[in-house]
Motif scaffolding. Structure first.
Motif, PDB file in Angstrom:
ATOM      1  N   VAL A 212     -77.626 -22.324 -50.816  1.00 43.68           N
ATOM      2  CA  VAL A 212     -77.807 -22.588 -49.380  1.00 43.68           C
ATOM      3  C   VAL A 212     -78.634 -23.836 -49.141  1.00 43.68           C
ATOM      4  O   VAL A 212     -78.725 -24.323 -48.011  1.00 43.68           O
ATOM      5  CB  VAL A 212     -78.472 -21.382 -48.679  1.00 43.68           C
ATOM      6  N   ALA A 213     -79.241 -24.362 -50.193  1.00 47.44           N
ATOM      7  CA  ALA A 213     -80.051 -25.572 -50.063  1.00 47.44           C
ATOM      8  C   ALA A 213     -79.987 -26.353 -51.362  1.00 47.44           C
ATOM      9  O   ALA A 213     -79.682 -25.795 -52.426  1.00 47.44           O
ATOM     10  CB  ALA A 213     -81.502 -25.213 -49.732  1.00 47.44           C
ATOM     11  N   ILE A 214     -80.283 -27.651 -51.267  1.00 44.88           N
ATOM     12  CA  ILE A 214     -80.288 -28.495 -52.461  1.00 44.88           C
ATOM     13  C   ILE A 214     -81.331 -29.590 -52.301  1.00 44.88           C
ATOM     14  O   ILE A 214     -81.561 -30.089 -51.194  1.00 44.88           O
ATOM     15  CB  ILE A 214     -78.890 -29.108 -52.725  1.00 44.88           C
ATOM     16  N   VAL A 215     -81.966 -29.936 -53.405  1.00 46.00           N
ATOM     17  CA  VAL A 215     -82.917 -31.040 -53.460  1.00 46.00           C
ATOM     18  C   VAL A 215     -82.292 -32.109 -54.345  1.00 46.00           C
ATOM     19  O   VAL A 215     -81.885 -31.828 -55.479  1.00 46.00           O
ATOM     20  CB  VAL A 215     -84.266 -30.593 -54.061  1.00 46.00           C
ATOM     21  N   VAL A 216     -82.213 -33.345 -53.849  1.00 46.94           N
ATOM     22  CA  VAL A 216     -81.483 -34.383 -54.571  1.00 46.94           C
ATOM     23  C   VAL A 216     -82.222 -35.717 -54.498  1.00 46.94           C
ATOM     24  O   VAL A 216     -82.858 -36.037 -53.494  1.00 46.94           O
ATOM     25  CB  VAL A 216     -80.042 -34.536 -54.002  1.00 46.94           C
ATOM     26  N   VAL A 217     -82.162 -36.479 -55.593  1.00 50.91           N
ATOM     27  CA  VAL A 217     -82.691 -37.836 -55.621  1.00 50.91           C
ATOM     28  C   VAL A 217     -81.659 -38.763 -54.979  1.00 50.91           C
ATOM     29  O   VAL A 217     -80.443 -38.589 -55.147  1.00 50.91           O
ATOM     30  CB  VAL A 217     -82.992 -38.256 -57.079  1.00 50.91           C
ATOM     31  N   ASP A 218     -82.151 -39.759 -54.232  1.00 54.59           N
ATOM     32  CA  ASP A 218     -81.275 -40.660 -53.482  1.00 54.59           C
ATOM     33  C   ASP A 218     -80.139 -41.254 -54.319  1.00 54.59           C
ATOM     34  O   ASP A 218     -79.037 -41.463 -53.815  1.00 54.59           O
ATOM     35  CB  ASP A 218     -82.095 -41.823 -52.894  1.00 54.59           C
ATOM     36  N   ASN A 219     -80.422 -41.509 -55.597  1.00 52.80           N
ATOM     37  CA  ASN A 219     -79.406 -42.114 -56.478  1.00 52.80           C
ATOM     38  C   ASN A 219     -78.097 -41.323 -56.467  1.00 52.80           C
ATOM     39  O   ASN A 219     -77.019 -41.890 -56.684  1.00 52.80           O
ATOM     40  CB  ASN A 219     -79.920 -42.176 -57.920  1.00 52.80           C
ATOM     41  N   PHE A 220     -78.176 -40.019 -56.221  1.00 49.73           N
ATOM     42  CA  PHE A 220     -76.999 -39.158 -56.301  1.00 49.73           C
ATOM     43  C   PHE A 220     -76.619 -38.583 -54.930  1.00 49.73           C
ATOM     44  O   PHE A 220     -75.822 -37.657 -54.842  1.00 49.73           O
ATOM     45  CB  PHE A 220     -77.249 -38.045 -57.312  1.00 49.73           C
TER      46      PHE A 220
ATOM     47  N   VAL B 116     -85.252 -49.771 -57.640  1.00 48.78           N
ATOM     48  CA  VAL B 116     -84.123 -48.874 -57.904  1.00 48.78           C
ATOM     49  C   VAL B 116     -82.990 -49.122 -56.915  1.00 48.78           C
ATOM     50  O   VAL B 116     -81.814 -49.163 -57.292  1.00 48.78           O
ATOM     51  CB  VAL B 116     -84.585 -47.397 -57.837  1.00 48.78           C
ATOM     52  N   LYS B 117     -83.340 -49.325 -55.638  1.00 49.07           N
ATOM     53  CA  LYS B 117     -82.309 -49.458 -54.608  1.00 49.07           C
ATOM     54  C   LYS B 117     -81.751 -50.864 -54.480  1.00 49.07           C
ATOM     55  O   LYS B 117     -80.529 -51.059 -54.412  1.00 49.07           O
ATOM     56  CB  LYS B 117     -82.873 -49.007 -53.262  1.00 49.07           C
ATOM     57  N   HIS B 118     -82.641 -51.865 -54.465  1.00 47.51           N
ATOM     58  CA  HIS B 118     -82.192 -53.212 -54.132  1.00 47.51           C
ATOM     59  C   HIS B 118     -82.011 -54.142 -55.323  1.00 47.51           C
ATOM     60  O   HIS B 118     -81.214 -55.077 -55.263  1.00 47.51           O
ATOM     61  CB  HIS B 118     -83.170 -53.842 -53.135  1.00 47.51           C
ATOM     62  N   VAL B 119     -82.747 -53.905 -56.404  1.00 45.90           N
ATOM     63  CA  VAL B 119     -82.627 -54.780 -57.576  1.00 45.90           C
ATOM     64  C   VAL B 119     -81.614 -54.208 -58.568  1.00 45.90           C
ATOM     65  O   VAL B 119     -80.659 -54.888 -58.958  1.00 45.90           O
ATOM     66  CB  VAL B 119     -83.995 -54.982 -58.265  1.00 45.90           C
TER      67      VAL B 119
END
Length: 563
Positions: free
Chosen positions: A126-134, A171-174
């Motif tokens: 019913v819930a999930i915790v996720v890192v932005d990469n995924f 991680v996001k921009h480079v």
């Protein structure tokens, strides 16, 4: 323990008891509470330059538990998925979920949307915790699932200040590792902790029979299924492994363990996350162990005492420049599992580090440890070791007859003990196939047991392929590729690979004469996690089969060249 021959007890290391009390802790939460009370001021988890004490970990995991119960209004037994690599947020979320009386569904972050959707639907999360990469993968998988709540986080979110902002920016921009995604209503991790801090964590009674983890593993059908691991299962295995390593570790001096294996994998979850937590150890989380130069650079910063991993990890480090310059003077425990440890790797590890690489054996279904080699062995012995405390093993033939432990007889390895799972989630028929009427778990691995009690794996009964410690089942690969328009028939087998132990090879009968290997690999890339994708594609005019039409994978495997 049942009454049967146990020759292994005579060869137990000095100081290791034959049994453990699986009920000495009421739950995993009780383990955490004891560690916090005894070691509040010690470092618990470290990642990317940031350390958390056991006291800080207590506060943060309690805040996350409060958020789940007070803000999201989740109920005891609800399933919450965790889709993160090793970072500080991962254990905080995991233990927060457990403290809230909920069940953790560990998810491999490298899953494709198809694989993720299956696991979310099957578990009823019913819930999930996720890192932005995924986040993009999750966004694609969400629509047809029961997930109502999503918590998202950047890898640097708990590192604090400029360091955290810099990590997230790079991680996001480079490195461009965060594809754009949109999940309306998603809550940021730090906001969740803040919300949890505004209300006390409700008291939740957690029993040892409650399901702590739905730990997904493959099956002969190729469909991933959830092994129901109770608090008692995990506590038992923690105590069993802890008793085994007790002669060479101590709670009095703080142990420092290198955690490069992902905590969503059962090996690291129990060995690093629980065994060393009970010891009040410092866990060094390695977020990206594939970056071997970066990994070696991190190792040079720490006086580590213990190291767990799979053969491919040890081999990769040994072949990375600078590894032989690491300070190994404090290292007294090296444990290899998840896949067979190769003799050449074990011998090189001993030569470089001065520490024997001991091989262990287990399954997701056994939480995972079942056999471990004595840690005082002078060198590699080719065995998976001795059954650990309160664990029985035997080998059986196809008719279920128990065979002699004489070193010559070969049969299917079967295991019995308090660490054996409660069964597969909502799959009673498959549970009955795996665990017989006498409570023996059938592993699918063919083994022989010497009169000394040492167990040797000979072959696998199943067609499972083992890639860097991860199970890959041919039926899943075949099911995915069979849906490709240009393929008439397909069979998947494992072939030896010097980097990953085994790699996937597919043998295909074409429907479209113009079909190429590159097209097959591209299709697999869209639908399968990296370690499941074929490294070798071979085309044939027909596949070898039995008289009833079953593909003879063994024939293909025997004829297969190396990857």
């Amino acid at each position: 323990m049942s009454e049967l021959e146990r020759p292994w007890l005579a060869n137990y290391p000095k100081g290791v008891a034959a049994t453990i009390d699986p009920d000495s802790y009421t739950s995993i939460n009780a383990v955490l509470e004891r560690a916090i009370s005894k070691h509040r001021d010690r470092d618990s988890f470290y990642c990317m330059g940031k350390s958390l004490t056991y006291g800080e970990f207590d506060t943060l995991s309690a805040q996350f538990a409060s958020f789940l119960l007070n803000t999201l209004k989740l109920s005891k037994g609800d399933r919450v998925a965790v889709m993160m690599p090793n970072c500080l947020q991962q254990p905080i979320a995991t233990f927060g979920i457990l403290r809230a009386g909920l069940t953790v569904v560990n998810v491999n972050p490298l899953y494709t949307a198809r694989e993720l959707e299956h696991q979310l639907k099957d578990s009823g999360a019913v819930a999930i915790v996720v890192v932005d990469n995924f986040g993009k993968t999750l966004a694609d998988a969400l629509p047809d699932t029961a997930v109502k709540h999503v918590v998202t986080t950047g890898l640097g979110d708990l590192l604090g200040g400029l360091k955290g902002a810099l990590v997230n920016f790079v991680v996001k921009h480079v490195k461009k590792m965060v594809p754009a995604y949109s999940i309306p209503g998603a809550i940021r991790y730090r906001d969740a902790l803040a919300a949890g801090a505004n209300a006390p964590m409700p008291k939740v009674e957690v029993k040892n029979s409650d399901i702590a983890f739905l730990q997904y593993t493959g099956g002969t059908t190729g469909v991933a299924k959830g092994a129901m691991l109770t608090h008692r299962n995990l506590v038992s295995n923690m105590l069993q492994a802890g008793a085994w390593i007790s002669p060479c570790v101590s709670e009095d001096r703080q142990e420092t363990i290198i955690t490069a294996l992902p905590l969503y994998h059962i090996f690291a979850l129990t060995a690093n996350g629980l065994v060393f937590m009970e010891l009040g150890a410092r866990n060094i989380l390695i977020t990206n162990p594939r970056d071997m130069p970066g990994f070696v650079k991190e190792l040079k910063k720490h006086k580590f005492t213990s190291f767990t991993g799979v053969n491919t990890l040890f081999n990769g480090l040994l072949n990375t420049p600078g590894f032989d310059e690491v300070d190994f003077s404090h290292l007294h425990l090296s444990l290899g599992g998840g896949m067979a440890v190769q003799r050449s790797v074990a011998e090189r590890w001993k030569a470089v580090t001065g520490c024997t690489l001991s091989e262990a054996y287990g399954l997701t279904e056994t939480s995972p440890a079942a056999c471990i080699n004595p840690l005082d062995l002078p060198a590699y012995n080719g065995s998976i070791g001795l059954p650990i405390p309160s664990t029985d093993v035997c080998i059986k033939d196809d008719d279920g007859k128990t065979l002699a432990m004489d070193g010559a007889a070969v049969g299917e390895l079967c295991i019995k003990g308090p660490q054996v799972m409660a069964g597969y989630w909502q799959r009673p028929a498959e549970t009955a196939q795996q665990i017989d009427g006498d409570s023996w778990l059938h592993t699918g691995d063919m083994a022989r047991i010497e009169s000394t009690g040492f167990v040797f794996i000979v072959d696998r009964k199943k067609d499972m392929i083992l890639v860097s410690g991860f199970n890959v089942y041919p039926n899943e690969i075949e099911d995915v590729l069979a849906s490709m328009p240009g393929i008439a028939e397909v069979a998947a087998v494992g072939v030896p690979d010097e980097h990953s132990g085994e790699a996937v090879k597919v043998v295909i009968v074409k429907k479209d004469p113009s079909l190429t290997a590159e097209q097959v690999i591209a299709y697999a890339k869209e639908n399968l996690t990296g370690y499941k994708r074929p490294h070798v594609v071979e085309f044939r005019t027909e596949l070898p089969k039995t008289n009833v039409g079953k593909i003879l994978r063994r024939e293909l495997r025997d004829a297969a060249p190396k990857a």
